[in-house]
Design a protein around this motif. Structure first.
Motif, mmCIF file in Angstrom:
data_model
loop_
_atom_site.group_PDB
_atom_site.id
_atom_site.type_symbol
_atom_site.label_atom_id
_atom_site.label_comp_id
_atom_site.label_asym_id
_atom_site.label_seq_id
_atom_site.Cartn_x
_atom_site.Cartn_y
_atom_site.Cartn_z
ATOM 1 N N THR A 210 -11.805 3.348 13.497
ATOM 2 C CA THR A 210 -10.507 4.205 13.261
ATOM 3 C C THR A 210 -10.272 3.943 11.703
ATOM 4 O O THR A 210 -10.064 2.986 11.446
ATOM 5 C CB THR A 210 -9.370 4.405 14.039
ATOM 6 N N VAL A 211 -10.064 5.152 11.022
ATOM 7 C CA VAL A 211 -9.737 4.977 9.445
ATOM 8 C C VAL A 211 -8.260 5.881 9.422
ATOM 9 O O VAL A 211 -8.511 7.140 9.756
ATOM 10 C CB VAL A 211 -10.496 5.306 8.408
ATOM 11 N N ALA A 212 -7.155 5.350 9.251
ATOM 12 C CA ALA A 212 -6.058 6.211 8.869
ATOM 13 C C ALA A 212 -6.008 6.191 7.339
ATOM 14 O O ALA A 212 -6.050 5.159 6.666
ATOM 15 C CB ALA A 212 -4.646 5.495 9.433
ATOM 16 N N ILE A 213 -5.564 7.372 6.945
ATOM 17 C CA ILE A 213 -5.566 7.609 5.453
ATOM 18 C C ILE A 213 -4.168 7.969 5.097
ATOM 19 O O ILE A 213 -3.773 9.082 5.565
ATOM 20 C CB ILE A 213 -6.625 8.579 5.001
ATOM 21 N N LEU A 214 -3.509 7.416 4.101
ATOM 22 C CA LEU A 214 -2.094 7.595 3.590
ATOM 23 C C LEU A 214 -2.322 8.587 2.403
ATOM 24 O O LEU A 214 -3.062 8.148 1.366
ATOM 25 C CB LEU A 214 -1.481 6.361 3.135
ATOM 26 N N LEU A 215 -1.712 9.633 2.312
ATOM 27 C CA LEU A 215 -1.681 10.710 1.134
ATOM 28 C C LEU A 215 -0.614 10.405 0.317
ATOM 29 O O LEU A 215 0.700 10.341 0.823
ATOM 30 C CB LEU A 215 -2.032 12.113 1.653
ATOM 31 N N PRO A 216 -0.857 10.869 -0.967
ATOM 32 C CA PRO A 216 0.460 10.725 -1.936
ATOM 33 C C PRO A 216 1.143 11.927 -1.724
ATOM 34 O O PRO A 216 0.992 12.864 -1.137
ATOM 35 C CB PRO A 216 -0.254 10.755 -3.350
ATOM 36 N N PRO A 217 2.280 11.927 -2.180
ATOM 37 C CA PRO A 217 3.480 13.047 -2.116
ATOM 38 C C PRO A 217 2.845 14.286 -2.672
ATOM 39 O O PRO A 217 2.135 14.494 -3.484
ATOM 40 C CB PRO A 217 4.695 12.614 -2.969
ATOM 41 N N VAL A 218 3.562 15.548 -2.323
ATOM 42 C CA VAL A 218 3.219 16.891 -2.576
ATOM 43 C C VAL A 218 4.397 17.350 -3.618
ATOM 44 O O VAL A 218 5.558 17.134 -3.060
ATOM 45 C CB VAL A 218 3.006 17.694 -1.465
ATOM 46 N N GLU A 219 4.177 17.972 -4.836
ATOM 47 C CA GLU A 219 5.058 18.327 -5.657
ATOM 48 C C GLU A 219 5.612 19.952 -5.456
ATOM 49 O O GLU A 219 4.658 20.629 -4.734
ATOM 50 C CB GLU A 219 4.664 18.234 -7.082
ATOM 51 N N LYS A 220 6.739 20.080 -5.495
ATOM 52 C CA LYS A 220 7.066 21.609 -5.309
ATOM 53 C C LYS A 220 6.621 22.616 -6.215
ATOM 54 O O LYS A 220 6.549 23.696 -6.237
ATOM 55 C CB LYS A 220 8.548 21.561 -5.043
ATOM 56 N N ASP A 221 6.628 21.937 -7.387
ATOM 57 C CA ASP A 221 6.616 22.956 -8.610
ATOM 58 C C ASP A 221 5.249 23.759 -8.722
ATOM 59 O O ASP A 221 4.235 23.451 -8.359
ATOM 60 C CB ASP A 221 6.322 21.837 -9.915
ATOM 61 N N ASN A 222 5.697 24.942 -9.082
ATOM 62 C CA ASN A 222 4.455 26.037 -9.274
ATOM 63 C C ASN A 222 4.116 26.071 -7.785
ATOM 64 O O ASN A 222 2.692 26.663 -7.611
ATOM 65 C CB ASN A 222 3.463 25.781 -10.053
ATOM 66 N N PHE A 223 4.571 26.111 -6.416
ATOM 67 C CA PHE A 223 3.973 26.010 -5.352
ATOM 68 C C PHE A 223 3.815 27.387 -4.976
ATOM 69 O O PHE A 223 2.637 27.857 -4.843
ATOM 70 C CB PHE A 223 4.894 25.449 -4.269
ATOM 71 N N PHE A 224 4.647 28.553 -5.151
ATOM 72 C CA PHE A 224 4.340 29.725 -5.095
ATOM 73 C C PHE A 224 3.372 30.306 -5.937
ATOM 74 O O PHE A 224 2.355 31.179 -5.566
ATOM 75 C CB PHE A 224 5.405 30.705 -4.917
ATOM 76 N N ALA A 225 3.282 29.957 -7.166
ATOM 77 C CA ALA A 225 2.483 30.594 -8.090
ATOM 78 C C ALA A 225 0.908 30.051 -7.809
ATOM 79 O O ALA A 225 -0.051 30.866 -7.826
ATOM 80 C CB ALA A 225 2.707 30.216 -9.435
ATOM 81 N N LEU B 172 1.071 -1.106 -0.010
ATOM 82 C CA LEU B 172 -0.101 -0.049 -0.054
ATOM 83 C C LEU B 172 0.804 1.370 0.058
ATOM 84 O O LEU B 172 0.611 2.262 -0.678
ATOM 85 C CB LEU B 172 -0.822 0.115 1.304
ATOM 86 N N GLU B 173 1.901 1.336 0.841
ATOM 87 C CA GLU B 173 2.723 2.453 1.019
ATOM 88 C C GLU B 173 3.732 2.735 -0.413
ATOM 89 O O GLU B 173 3.541 3.999 -0.732
ATOM 90 C CB GLU B 173 3.642 2.343 2.155
ATOM 91 N N ASN B 174 3.982 1.620 -1.081
ATOM 92 C CA ASN B 174 4.521 1.533 -2.360
ATOM 93 C C ASN B 174 3.704 2.172 -3.280
ATOM 94 O O ASN B 174 4.213 3.115 -4.046
ATOM 95 C CB ASN B 174 4.994 0.362 -2.584
ATOM 96 N N ILE B 175 2.573 1.951 -3.589
ATOM 97 C CA ILE B 175 1.659 2.407 -4.487
ATOM 98 C C ILE B 175 1.438 3.912 -4.302
ATOM 99 O O ILE B 175 1.434 4.696 -5.159
ATOM 100 C CB ILE B 175 0.187 1.603 -4.524
ATOM 101 N N VAL B 176 0.973 4.350 -2.996
ATOM 102 C CA VAL B 176 0.721 5.609 -2.877
ATOM 103 C C VAL B 176 1.902 6.671 -2.745
ATOM 104 O O VAL B 176 1.772 7.647 -3.396
ATOM 105 C CB VAL B 176 -0.026 5.921 -1.343
ATOM 106 N N SER B 177 3.057 6.176 -2.335
ATOM 107 C CA SER B 177 4.138 7.113 -2.425
ATOM 108 C C SER B 177 4.697 7.378 -3.829
ATOM 109 O O SER B 177 5.600 8.385 -4.220
ATOM 110 C CB SER B 177 5.316 6.483 -1.667
ATOM 111 N N ASN B 178 4.137 6.400 -4.884
ATOM 112 C CA ASN B 178 4.743 6.705 -5.977
ATOM 113 C C ASN B 178 3.548 7.243 -6.909
ATOM 114 O O ASN B 178 3.686 7.152 -8.433
ATOM 115 C CB ASN B 178 5.446 5.285 -6.796
ATOM 116 N N SER B 179 2.705 7.910 -6.132
ATOM 117 C CA SER B 179 1.617 8.342 -7.065
ATOM 118 C C SER B 179 1.434 9.854 -6.622
ATOM 119 O O SER B 179 1.925 10.184 -5.815
ATOM 120 C CB SER B 179 0.285 7.596 -6.768
ATOM 121 N N THR B 180 0.534 10.566 -7.411
ATOM 122 C CA THR B 180 0.267 11.701 -6.918
ATOM 123 C C THR B 180 -1.453 11.889 -6.899
ATOM 124 O O THR B 180 -1.996 12.890 -6.500
ATOM 125 C CB THR B 180 0.440 13.037 -7.886
ATOM 126 N N THR B 181 -1.970 10.882 -6.959
ATOM 127 C CA THR B 181 -3.567 10.847 -7.006
ATOM 128 C C THR B 181 -4.394 9.670 -6.272
ATOM 129 O O THR B 181 -5.367 9.737 -6.326
ATOM 130 C CB THR B 181 -4.051 10.971 -8.200
#
Length: 450
Positions: free
Chosen positions: A404-419, A322-331
């Motif tokens: 209880t439900v714990a939800i693992l979120l995908p990574p956040v990209e830096k690109d265009n963050f300030f914009a 599960l962690e491998n799938i989510v950590s290699n995704s953005t959605t």
């Protein structure tokens, strides 16, 4: 000594207090108060690591204790300990200057930072505002008053706020690392395997390149409406909002008392100590902040998220999968929960959403936890609530609890963050974290508030 005025950048050169050399780093420095909010054992380990000696632990209120019945006693003890430390020479003489630091973590990363004081008049978290310093995530007004109780009347502040600067050329923090006359003022191991840190004061002529860098950064960050967006709050959003609220409260009281503007603005309360980090620092990672919902029907919540976000559900045979799938995704999102039979289920919701993942998920969770009529049809539990968790290990640990439900979120990209922040405003609350939990800012430096 050359004295430069950084006011146009929303900054001030602070007088920084540091503990005396005989106080060990791994006893004095403790992690930011908003970490490990569901882990009292961690904070018990911190207490044990201080060995009863002078420590910044005695000057802060970890948020894990924020709702305890003895909160007022804790706050009173914090204030009395601050006074005691000031009176008994726990601190060296204050050092006037910016402070450059390097923090190595247990994950093999090293990030650079610059300790400065920010002018709270140059910061505003309210939607629609466009100050020099802006919130990156939604601020929850209800979270500010309890924190005001801690800052109001405290003789000291210790920073865990981190600001991001949009600096591809390395004109500020990286320029600080090249100062000719860096004077090292601390270095040492951090407690509980959290890495190593060094800090050096920057003064006099070494401040000039930083000033020049800020001039260029200001030019590069002028919007069509003439506003300038120099700094974004990366960590400690509610702490900075609290400092602003205390300053506004003080300012209003002094105006009513008839004090002059000059006298009011001279107060140290107008400023807050922070660490500035370049968003492009190779040692700075953006980590998702995961969600944990308590007192809910796990199966219903997962199904509701699928209904609202679309996509398909996939069962995983292990947490590693599960962690491998989510950590290699953005959605994609991972759900960890205990079934009625007592088994631990690892479930992935694969989606094709286009937006930043958390910006779609959070509104769904808000509706689920607040729409009591909907919940009543599926849930016999009262007081559904949500917490925000740093680190995948905590997600898997908490997901094993009942209801209880714990939800693992995908990574956040830096690109265009300030914009994105400049054009769309703040992201949903707790959208991202800079690094893992143990990589967070440690309390080291202090500054007088009175």
């Amino acid at each position: 000594m050359i004295m430069l005025d950084f006011e146009e950048f929303g900054l001030k050169i602070p007088e920084i207090l540091l503990p005396t050399k005989n106080i060990p780093m791994n006893e004095w420095a403790v992690i930011a108060c908003d970490q490990y909010t569901q882990d009292r054992e961690y904070w018990e380990s911190v207490k044990n690591a201080t060995n009863g000696n002078p420590s910044s632990l005695n000057l802060i209120l970890p948020e894990v204790f924020l709702n305890d019945s003895d909160k007022q006693e804790r706050i009173s003890k914090i204030r009395s300990t601050m006074k005691e430390y000031l009176e008994t020479k726990v601190f060296d003489e204050p050092k006037l200057g910016f402070l450059y630091l390097e923090r190595s973590t247990a994950y093999g990363r090293t990030r650079k930072g610059l300790i400065v004081a920010v002018d709270l008049e140059s910061y505003d978290w309210n939607p629609g505002s466009s100050p020099l310093i802006r919130a990156t995530e939604a601020t929850i007004p209800e979270r500010i008053p309890p924190r005001m109780e801690i800052r109001r009347g405290a003789p000291l502040e210790l920073p865990h706020i981190m600001l991001l600067v949009n600096d591809k050329k390395g004109l500020l923090v990286e320029a600080a690392s090249k100062a000719k006359n860096l004077t090292k003022v601390y270095d040492g191991e951090l407690m509980l395997g959290s890495g190593y840190v060094t800090g050096s004061i920057i003064q006099g002529e070494d401040l000039k390149p930083l000033y020049d860098g800020l001039v260029e950064l200001k030019k590069e960050n002028i919007a069509p409406d003439g506003s300038v967006f120099l700094f974004a709050v990366g960590d400690g959003n509610h702490s900075l909002a609290t400092a602003k609220a205390v300053w506004n409260e003080y300012k209003e009281s002094q105006i009513k008392a008839g004090l002059s503007a000059e006298s009011i603005n001279a107060s140290p309360l107008r400023y807050a100590l922070v660490e500035i980090v370049n968003i492009y620092d190779s040692g700075l990672t953006f980590e998702p902040i995961h969600r944990v919902l308590f007192n809910v029907d796990p199966e219903r919540l997962v199904e509701y998220c699928k209904e609202q976000l679309g996509g398909t559900l996939e069962l995983c045979d292990s947490k590693e999968r599960l962690e491998n799938i989510v950590s290699n995704s953005t959605t994609d999102f991972g759900f960890v929960y205990k079934t009625i039979s007592g088994d631990i289920r690892y479930c992935c919701l694969r989606t094709s959403i286009k937006e930043l993942a958390v910006s779609r998920l959070q509104p769904v969770l808000d509706v689920f936890t607040k729409a009591t009529d909907m919940n009543a049809a599926y849930v016999n539990y009262a007081n559904s609530e949500i917490d925000y968790i740093h680190g995948a290990e905590e997600v898997f640990r908490l997901g094993e609890r009942d209801n209880t439900v714990a939800i693992l979120l995908p990574p956040v990209e830096k690109d265009n963050f300030f914009a994105t922040i400049a054009t769309s405003g703040a992201l949903p609350r707790k959208s991202f974290s800079m690094g893992e939990a143990s990589e967070k800012r440690f309390y080291l430096e202090a500054r007088k508030l009175f």
